[in-house]
Design a protein around this motif. Structure first.
Motif, mmCIF file in Angstrom:
data_model
loop_
_atom_site.group_PDB
_atom_site.id
_atom_site.type_symbol
_atom_site.label_atom_id
_atom_site.label_comp_id
_atom_site.label_asym_id
_atom_site.label_seq_id
_atom_site.Cartn_x
_atom_site.Cartn_y
_atom_site.Cartn_z
ATOM 1 N N GLN A 425 6.230 3.567 0.474
ATOM 2 C CA GLN A 425 4.846 3.115 0.463
ATOM 3 C C GLN A 425 3.906 4.209 0.957
ATOM 4 O O GLN A 425 2.783 4.348 0.465
ATOM 5 N N LEU A 426 4.380 4.999 1.930
ATOM 6 C CA LEU A 426 3.579 6.124 2.409
ATOM 7 C C LEU A 426 3.390 7.158 1.300
ATOM 8 O O LEU A 426 2.325 7.769 1.175
ATOM 9 N N ARG A 427 4.434 7.365 0.485
ATOM 10 C CA ARG A 427 4.309 8.318 -0.614
ATOM 11 C C ARG A 427 3.276 7.840 -1.633
ATOM 12 O O ARG A 427 2.510 8.637 -2.180
ATOM 13 N N GLN A 428 3.261 6.535 -1.884
ATOM 14 C CA GLN A 428 2.250 5.993 -2.792
ATOM 15 C C GLN A 428 0.850 6.162 -2.205
ATOM 16 O O GLN A 428 -0.092 6.530 -2.914
ATOM 17 N N LEU A 429 0.708 5.891 -0.893
ATOM 18 C CA LEU A 429 -0.589 6.044 -0.241
ATOM 19 C C LEU A 429 -1.049 7.490 -0.275
ATOM 20 O O LEU A 429 -2.233 7.779 -0.532
ATOM 21 N N PHE A 430 -0.144 8.420 -0.037
ATOM 22 C CA PHE A 430 -0.484 9.840 -0.066
ATOM 23 C C PHE A 430 -0.975 10.241 -1.459
ATOM 24 O O PHE A 430 -1.961 10.983 -1.610
ATOM 25 N N SER A 431 -0.310 9.720 -2.492
ATOM 26 C CA SER A 431 -0.728 10.032 -3.858
ATOM 27 C C SER A 431 -2.102 9.457 -4.170
ATOM 28 O O SER A 431 -2.919 10.093 -4.846
#
Length: 486
Positions: A425-431
């Motif tokens: 989920q953090l990777r999605q937020l970063f993107s």
């Protein structure tokens, strides 16, 4: 997670499982009955035992003074209820170093001569089932390894591993015991951590774990709120195997159905977390009956927590000293009259929480940002205004206030996500931040959070975190952003 942000990381994680052979259950059975025949009895006895355990922990402070907690009820596939609890201790009662772990948690076989009752309880309830190479079909075995990492290694002193998880003392003292059922020999490597006082008093499986690192918090809360067991079942009609037809089904045991029928609580937490409304002007939700005259609804236009907060700021000068999230500590919401009133007591037992908003939601995200910083606005227009200049959008208002002058807000956004979002989920937020928010220094943002973005991989495979996270982020970046240089 609002509780964690307010009081800090959990100190203890406890699992309490029902013992179907408690005396209170066995003596109430009719001849030839077993506990499986009386789910109502099992439910009532476990609930009373759980109340007693919570009283010991929360009021008598047997493991230290508790300032906040959560607990969740779940049911095993065979039906027995169990409770997961996360306790946050007062600073003066926390266990700061591994040297103090042995005062609360034990992971060794009790002395059979000096502590016969405790030995019997631990040997019955706090041993991990046989697994490993010789037991490849054990339920805990995944890809040829125990998912719980048993048997543990022998260690002479308690410590903390590189991932922030505790390693409890398990001395190679030669103490073993053998179960009659299959003759397997257990030693300290197979013992599930426990507290001597609680195990002896409640005669049940009580697993006590110490939360030694902030990195383990979201995994603990995910474990508590992971939901019920589910199964995939195939459907066959007229002797035809419809392999393409599947249903995602829930298994409900007799005990769980009785627990819900008796309306026993499924979860509890303290202090109370109060969710606050968040919406743009004239975009709040209104509930009404299908046969209600729409003109009457529009005329009345009932207020929300947010709009009524603006109103009380106009009338009460004391209310203007607090931001929206802290306001609930001093004022209480009356749902029938739709208004805020001053609290007379209980302000220390409630936490305000504004719902999480993704940056891609645009103006709602920037409105939430303003509410976290601005005290005492009397209307939405006050949030638009700063130093006599009125901005057209909430984003412009954030820029004028200096909230978006650098990447500090995106750092804060990711830091907030660390407490409750899983790595994917953090990777999605970063993107999303790369696409919608135009950070000034995307590489610096990446370097600050790359460990947390690939934290899930570090437990499965061990290449360099930097390289592994690039592999995972590549599809996201190609989907959301045009380019980024590493």
């Amino acid at each position: 997670m609002a509780i964690v942000r307010c009081f800090g990381k959990p100190s203890l994680f406890i699992t309490f499982t029902c013992n179907p052979k408690w005396d209170e259950i066995m003596r109430e059975l009719f001849p030839h009955q077993t506990p499986n025949d009386r789910p109502d009895l099992v439910c009532r006895v476990f609930r009373q035992k759980l109340k007693c355990l919570k009283k010991d922990l929360l009021y008598y402070h047997v493991l230290g003074k508790v300032i906040a907690y959560i607990d969740v009820i779940e049911f095993q596939k065979r039906g027995l209820p169990h409770c997961h609890m996360c306790l946050i201790l007062d600073k003066s009662h926390r266990l700061p170093t591994a040297d103090t772990y042995d005062d609360v948690v034990c992971s060794e076989i009790p002395n059979k001569i000096t502590e016969p009752k405790l030995f019997q309880i631990i040997s019955n309830f706090n041993t991990h089932g046989q697994c490993g190479i010789t037991f490849p079909n054990s339920p805990c075995m995944i890809d040829g390894k125990c998912s719980k990492k048993y048997p543990k290694s022998f260690v002479d002193t308690s410590s903390i591993d590189k991932y922030g998880y505790p390693l409890y003392r398990r001395r190679n003292d030669g103490v073993t015991f053998q179960k009659k059922l299959n003759g397997f020999i257990f030693n300290n490597r197979w013992i599930i951590p426990y507290n001597k006082h609680l195990s002896k008093k409640y005669n049940a499986h009580i697993n006590v774990e110490i939360c030694s690192s902030v990195q383990s918090i979201k995994y603990l809360y995910k474990y508590c709120y992971k939901g019920h067991d589910r199964t995939t079942a195939s459907v066959s009609i007229n002797n035809v195997d419809e392999t393409s037809q599947f249903i995602d089904a829930r298994y409900i045991s007799a005990i769980e159905s009785l627990w819900r029928t008796l309306d026993f609580e499924m979860q509890d937490h303290s202090p109370a977390v109060y969710r606050l409304d968040l919406h743009l002007p004239n975009q709040h939700i209104i509930l009404f009956q299908s046969n209600t005259d729409i003109n009457n609804i529009l005329t009345k236009n009932p207020g929300t927590k947010l709009t009524e907060w603006f109103k009380i700021n106009q009338l009460d000068t004391d209310a203007r000293h607090y931001i929206y999230a802290d306001f609930v500590r001093y004022y209480v919401w009356k749902p029938l009259s739709k208004q805020w009133l001053k609290r007379k007591r209980g302000g220390n037992k409630v936490i305000g929480r504004i719902r999480t908003v993704s940056p891609k939601e645009g103006e709602v995200f920037y409105l939430r940002l303003l509410l976290n910083y601005v005290t005492g606005p009397t209307c939405f227009e006050d949030l638009h205004s700063f130093n006599g200049i009125i901005s057209n959008t909430f984003k412009d208002a954030c820029i004028r206030r200096g909230l978006l002058s650098d990447d500090a807000e995106w750092n804060h956004c990711l830091e907030e996500g660390l407490s409750f979002k899983m790595p994917y989920q953090l990777r999605q937020l970063f993107s999303v931040i790369l696409l919608h928010c135009e950070p000034r220094d995307p590489l610096g943002l990446w370097n600050s959070f790359k460990f947390y973005l690939c934290e899930d991989f570090s437990k499965k495979i061990s290449p360099e975190p930097d390289n592994q996270s690039r592999i995972t982020l590549s599809p996201k970046i190609s989907r959301y952003a045009t380019s980024i240089k590493f």
